[in-house]
Design a protein around this motif. Structure first.
Motif, PDB file in Angstrom:
ATOM      1  N   UNK A  54      34.263  40.768  31.899  1.00  0.00           N
ATOM      2  CA  UNK A  54      33.148  41.593  32.349  1.00  0.00           C
ATOM      3  C   UNK A  54      31.832  41.084  31.766  1.00  0.00           C
ATOM      4  N   UNK A  55      31.835  40.722  30.502  1.00  0.00           N
ATOM      5  CA  UNK A  55      30.625  40.187  29.870  1.00  0.00           C
ATOM      6  C   UNK A  55      30.135  38.932  30.591  1.00  0.00           C
ATOM      7  N   UNK A  56      31.002  37.965  30.817  1.00  0.00           N
ATOM      8  CA  UNK A  56      30.590  36.720  31.447  1.00  0.00           C
ATOM      9  C   UNK A  56      30.160  36.932  32.893  1.00  0.00           C
ATOM     10  N   UNK A  57      30.901  37.764  33.624  1.00  0.00           N
ATOM     11  CA  UNK A  57      30.553  38.020  35.018  1.00  0.00           C
ATOM     12  C   UNK A  57      29.248  38.818  35.136  1.00  0.00           C
ATOM     13  N   UNK A  58      29.059  39.797  34.254  1.00  0.00           N
ATOM     14  CA  UNK A  58      27.853  40.616  34.346  1.00  0.00           C
ATOM     15  C   UNK A  58      26.608  39.819  33.969  1.00  0.00           C
ATOM     16  N   UNK A  59      26.736  38.918  32.983  1.00  0.00           N
ATOM     17  CA  UNK A  59      25.586  38.088  32.640  1.00  0.00           C
ATOM     18  C   UNK A  59      25.286  37.087  33.743  1.00  0.00           C
ATOM     19  N   UNK A  60      26.317  36.528  34.374  1.00  0.00           N
ATOM     20  CA  UNK A  60      26.058  35.652  35.519  1.00  0.00           C
ATOM     21  C   UNK A  60      25.311  36.420  36.606  1.00  0.00           C
ATOM     22  N   UNK A  61      25.748  37.648  36.879  1.00  0.00           N
ATOM     23  CA  UNK A  61      25.088  38.461  37.900  1.00  0.00           C
ATOM     24  C   UNK A  61      23.634  38.737  37.540  1.00  0.00           C
ATOM     25  N   UNK A  62      23.380  38.996  36.251  1.00  0.00           N
ATOM     26  CA  UNK A  62      22.017  39.300  35.843  1.00  0.00           C
ATOM     27  C   UNK A  62      21.117  38.077  35.950  1.00  0.00           C
ATOM     28  N   UNK A  63      21.658  36.876  35.676  1.00  0.00           N
ATOM     29  CA  UNK A  63      20.861  35.668  35.849  1.00  0.00           C
ATOM     30  C   UNK A  63      20.667  35.330  37.324  1.00  0.00           C
ATOM     31  N   UNK A  64      21.622  35.689  38.170  1.00  0.00           N
ATOM     32  CA  UNK A  64      21.478  35.418  39.604  1.00  0.00           C
ATOM     33  C   UNK A  64      20.613  36.465  40.304  1.00  0.00           C
ATOM     34  N   UNK A  65      20.822  37.726  39.969  1.00  0.00           N
ATOM     35  CA  UNK A  65      20.231  38.809  40.753  1.00  0.00           C
ATOM     36  C   UNK A  65      19.382  39.782  39.940  1.00  0.00           C
ATOM     37  N   UNK A  66      19.473  39.726  38.618  1.00  0.00           N
ATOM     38  CA  UNK A  66      18.819  40.720  37.787  1.00  0.00           C
ATOM     39  C   UNK A  66      17.607  40.201  37.048  1.00  0.00           C
ATOM     40  N   UNK A  67      17.316  40.820  35.919  1.00  0.00           N
ATOM     41  CA  UNK A  67      16.052  40.592  35.212  1.00  0.00           C
ATOM     42  C   UNK A  67      16.149  39.575  34.082  1.00  0.00           C
ATOM     43  N   UNK A  68      17.327  38.958  33.865  1.00  0.00           N
ATOM     44  CA  UNK A  68      17.454  37.984  32.781  1.00  0.00           C
ATOM     45  C   UNK A  68      16.959  36.601  33.202  1.00  0.00           C
ATOM     46  N   UNK A  69      16.235  35.971  32.315  1.00  0.00           N
ATOM     47  CA  UNK A  69      15.762  34.589  32.462  1.00  0.00           C
ATOM     48  C   UNK A  69      16.094  33.867  31.161  1.00  0.00           C
ATOM     49  N   UNK A  70      15.976  32.562  31.168  1.00  0.00           N
ATOM     50  CA  UNK A  70      16.111  31.817  29.908  1.00  0.00           C
ATOM     51  C   UNK A  70      14.996  30.773  29.888  1.00  0.00           C
ATOM     52  N   UNK A  71      14.191  30.824  28.832  1.00  0.00           N
ATOM     53  CA  UNK A  71      13.029  29.952  28.727  1.00  0.00           C
ATOM     54  C   UNK A  71      13.201  28.947  27.603  1.00  0.00           C
ATOM     55  N   UNK A  72      12.627  27.763  27.831  1.00  0.00           N
ATOM     56  CA  UNK A  72      12.413  26.792  26.770  1.00  0.00           C
ATOM     57  C   UNK A  72      10.917  26.699  26.530  1.00  0.00           C
ATOM     58  N   UNK A  73      10.499  27.100  25.333  1.00  0.00           N
ATOM     59  CA  UNK A  73       9.096  27.050  24.940  1.00  0.00           C
ATOM     60  C   UNK A  73       8.898  25.916  23.941  1.00  0.00           C
ATOM     61  N   UNK A  74       8.125  24.937  24.326  1.00  0.00           N
ATOM     62  CA  UNK A  74       7.795  23.811  23.463  1.00  0.00           C
ATOM     63  C   UNK A  74       6.465  24.118  22.775  1.00  0.00           C
ATOM     64  N   UNK A  75       6.416  23.968  21.452  1.00  0.00           N
ATOM     65  CA  UNK A  75       5.205  24.300  20.709  1.00  0.00           C
ATOM     66  C   UNK A  75       4.958  23.266  19.613  1.00  0.00           C
TER      67      UNK A  75
END
Length: 435
Positions: free
Chosen positions: A398-419
């Motif tokens: 459930x954890x893996x499937x729900x996070x996949x769903x959130x990255x596909x359809x929901x509000x989760x993003x993943x950023x790389x910030x170079x500073x």
């Protein structure tokens, strides 16, 4: 996962305000059902552009959305207690019911089921209902796990990352990388995606032979090993996980890198040193909002003047951060930042942002591959010990499937910030990360 039960013929009654039509025009009435069941169906009545059916424990079928609007999804509820759990505890109760085997999607397609809820605002409406039992559970959990205290950070990390290296080896790739990969081609394997992510980070940092790299939240040492072997750097990795540190150091020694790489068990707030480059991949989500400024100030302190760093972290666009279920079972004390919070704290710590990239679809693909590996190796995992029982396996699926769903359809993003630290620009020009 538990095999779903078979459906039976639906029961019908006269239409009223609480009915939904099915493909044949038959009507299933849920207006006189118990309150918990009615509440769940009221949420599902938000569903429009989808072909969605619910089968209750009595065998009654209730259809929502439109037939043929999408690939059919069937939620099969095995246990009548599911409804009261949802009524009292919202998504926390719904997820706990899944862990106990009380419901299934007919084809175990939780990604599309949860994606359906995201697209039709089912989750957002459910999250607005705050009951006293739910409020008590949430507040109790957060008080026990707030990561401002170092001892809480240590417990939070051990809860998730000290489940056993043997377990993680069953669904991660050979590099033992537990963060978002980078897919360049549809045919890329999970290992290829992770190696490409490391290469991307090395290019962004402009790593050079002889430089010193610090990795905060180093996991099993994959980033350090890659950077040392491909770019000739030395480095130190920091983790709070005893299990990770032990295996990471073993892998470093096996590859003959013991004279250049070191793993330390420490909280980032307790670590000191000076480095040319800084990296943190998938760790910032555990810092907690109250420590955002502390983390960025520590990044500044660890970097030499003219040094550069990269922060790779999950980010949310939602006002709701980790849900109650994720906070209780998966990442206690976790808190996904919003992008503006990162840039504000970097600026306050006198670190200038040089580049920002969103890898949202790449994490969906990574989660998909992890879930596939978990399913393929579920028998091997179950044989590792009593910890890895059916409830544990359902929880992780459930954890893996729900996070996949959130990255596909929901509000989760993943950023790389170079500073970078200092006023002169220390990075290659132009910023070209292609290869």
């Amino acid at each position: 996962m538990t095999k779903p039960v078979s459906s039976v013929e639906r029961q019908t009654s006269q239409p009223d305000a609480a009915t939904r039509s099915d493909a044949t025009g038959a009507i299933a009435d849920w207006s006189k059902l118990p309150s918990g069941e009615r509440y769940l169906y009221q949420l599902f009545s938000l569903i429009d552009a989808a072909d969605f059916t619910v089968v209750n424990p009595a065998g009654q079928e209730f259809r929502f959305g439109r037939v043929g609007a999408s690939e059919p999804l069937r939620l099969i509820i095995h246990h009548p207690g599911t409804y009261d759990r949802v009524l009292s505890f919202g998504t926390l109760g719904f997820c706990e019911a899944y862990m106990d085997g009380w419901w299934d999607e007919a084809n175990h397609n939780l990604v599309e089921l949860i994606g359906l809820f995201y697209r039709n605002n089912v989750y957002s409406k459910a999250s607005r209902k705050v009951t006293l039992p739910l409020l008590f559970k949430v507040l109790t959990q957060r008080l026990k796990t707030v990561p401002v205290l170092i001892q809480n950070s240590r417990k939070n990390v051990q809860h998730h990352y000290d489940l056993g290296n043997d377990f993680y080896q069953q669904f991660l790739d050979p590099t033992l990388t537990y963060s978002c990969g980078y897919r360049r081609h549809e045919s890329d394997s999970l290992e290829t995606m992770q190696l490409q992510k490391y290469e991307l980070i090395c290019k962004k940092l402009g790593l050079k032979s002889g430089e010193a790299l610090v990795d905060i939240g180093c996991g099993w040492g994959g980033m350090l090993i890659y950077a040392a072997e491909r770019y000739g750097v030395s480095g130190t990795g920091i983790t709070l996980s005893v299990e990770q540190a032990k295996l990471a150091q073993e892998r470093i020694e096996q590859r003959g890198l013991g004279d250049r790489l070191t793993i330390k068990i420490a909280d980032y707030r307790e670590f000191h040193g000076q480095f040319d480059k800084f990296v943190s991949i998938g760790m910032f989500e555990h810092v907690g909002k109250g420590s955002f400024a502390t983390f960025m100030q520590q990044a500044n302190a660890l970097l030499k003047p003219g040094g550069a760093g990269l922060l790779h972290t999950i980010v949310t666009q939602s006002n709701e951060r980790n849900g109650a279920w994720v906070d209780k079972y998966i990442f206690p004390g976790g808190y996904a930042p919003q992008l503006h919070e990162l840039t504000q704290e970097l600026w306050a710590a006198k670190l200038a942002v040089a580049h920002c990239e969103n890898l949202k679809p790449h994490y969906a693909e990574t989660m998909k591959r992890w879930a596939e590996n978990l399913v393929c190796n579920r028998d091997t995992i179950a044989a590792l010990g009593d910890t890895y029982d059916e409830k544990f396996l359902r929880m992780w699926y459930l954890y893996l499937q729900s996070f996949e769903a959130s990255f596909r359809y929901g509000s989760l993003h993943v950023y790389q910030l170079l500073f970078y630290k200092g006023k002169p620009w220390p990075l290659p020009m132009p910023l070209d990360f292609s290869w």
